[in-house]
Design a protein around this motif. Sequence first.
Motif, short mmCIF file in Angstrom:
data_model
loop_
_atom_site.label_atom_id
_atom_site.label_comp_id
_atom_site.label_asym_id
_atom_site.label_seq_id
_atom_site.Cartn_x
_atom_site.Cartn_y
_atom_site.Cartn_z
N ASP A 1 0.80 -1.22 0.00
CA ASP A 1 0.00 0.00 0.00
C ASP A 1 0.84 1.28 0.00
O ASP A 1 0.29 2.36 -0.25
N ALA A 2 2.14 1.18 0.29
CA ALA A 2 2.97 2.38 0.40
C ALA A 2 3.49 2.82 -0.95
O ALA A 2 3.64 2.02 -1.88
N ASP A 3 3.80 4.13 -1.07
CA ASP A 3 4.44 4.65 -2.27
C ASP A 3 5.95 4.58 -2.11
O ASP A 3 6.46 3.99 -1.16
N THR A 4 6.67 5.19 -3.05
CA THR A 4 8.13 5.13 -3.00
C THR A 4 8.68 5.78 -1.74
O THR A 4 9.60 5.23 -1.10
N THR A 5 8.12 6.91 -1.35
CA THR A 5 8.59 7.59 -0.13
C THR A 5 8.32 6.75 1.10
O THR A 5 9.18 6.64 1.99
N GLY A 6 7.15 6.14 1.17
CA GLY A 6 6.81 5.31 2.31
C GLY A 6 7.69 4.06 2.40
O GLY A 6 8.11 3.66 3.49
N ARG A 7 7.99 3.45 1.25
CA ARG A 7 8.86 2.27 1.25
C ARG A 7 10.27 2.63 1.67
O ARG A 7 10.92 1.88 2.40
N ARG A 8 10.75 3.77 1.21
CA ARG A 8 12.08 4.20 1.60
C ARG A 8 12.15 4.44 3.11
O ARG A 8 13.14 4.10 3.76
N ALA A 9 11.08 5.01 3.66
CA ALA A 9 11.04 5.24 5.11
C ALA A 9 11.05 3.92 5.87
O ALA A 9 11.69 3.80 6.93
N MET A 10 10.37 2.89 5.37
CA MET A 10 10.37 1.59 6.01
C MET A 10 11.76 0.97 6.01
O MET A 10 12.19 0.39 7.02
#
Length: 217
Positions: A103-112
């Motif tokens: 469900d995450a976008d590129t920014t969210g995946r990078r934060a994970m």
Amino acid sequence: MRGDWVDEFVTAEFLRLVGSVQTTHVVEIPGYDPEPELRATLAEFAEHQEQKGRQKSKHAAALWQERADALDTRIAELETREKVDPQRVVTPTGRTFTDEWTDADTTGRRAMLIEAGVRLDVRRGTRGGWRKLDTSRVDFTMTGELDPATEGMAVAAADTEAEANGTDVPPVPGSVARLAETTAEPVHTLAEPVTDPAREHPEPVAELVPERVPVLA
């Protein structure tokens, strides 16, 4: 090295290690210690007391008394307060990292990845027309809070696989070995006397008497 190859490799390794781990919602509740403010207020009150009686006017004396009363009230209030330790409330969300990643976008995946302490080290390779990522050139590591969870999953997976295959495999670090059960039947050692009725009460052996042989003249 192509960027899309790196993205695919990191995604596959990250989800392989923590994809099935449930995510949590963490709330940090700060603590409270009244001692520092109490000491500061006491110091201010002591300094204020040194000015007692130096006021020449009634208004100044009234203001001095008002401040003294306020400090005294604050000190009494702080004395009744108790120290509260900080708390960390962890609540399961019911979702896995695979769900969050999808469900995450590129920014969210990078934060994970950053929060999990993911690091990819790439070594120098040879020039050539590579058609896929040379995995011998990369090292995927994760040093965040999820690292203990991945180790526990690896141990459980290795134990399950060994039990299903029935094969004797080297133990995984952190696994628990089961000791062989001892038998109830006693085993005699060479130094231990054996209780044998025949040996305790041996039958008498007939005494051998030398036979006399006549001598020929």
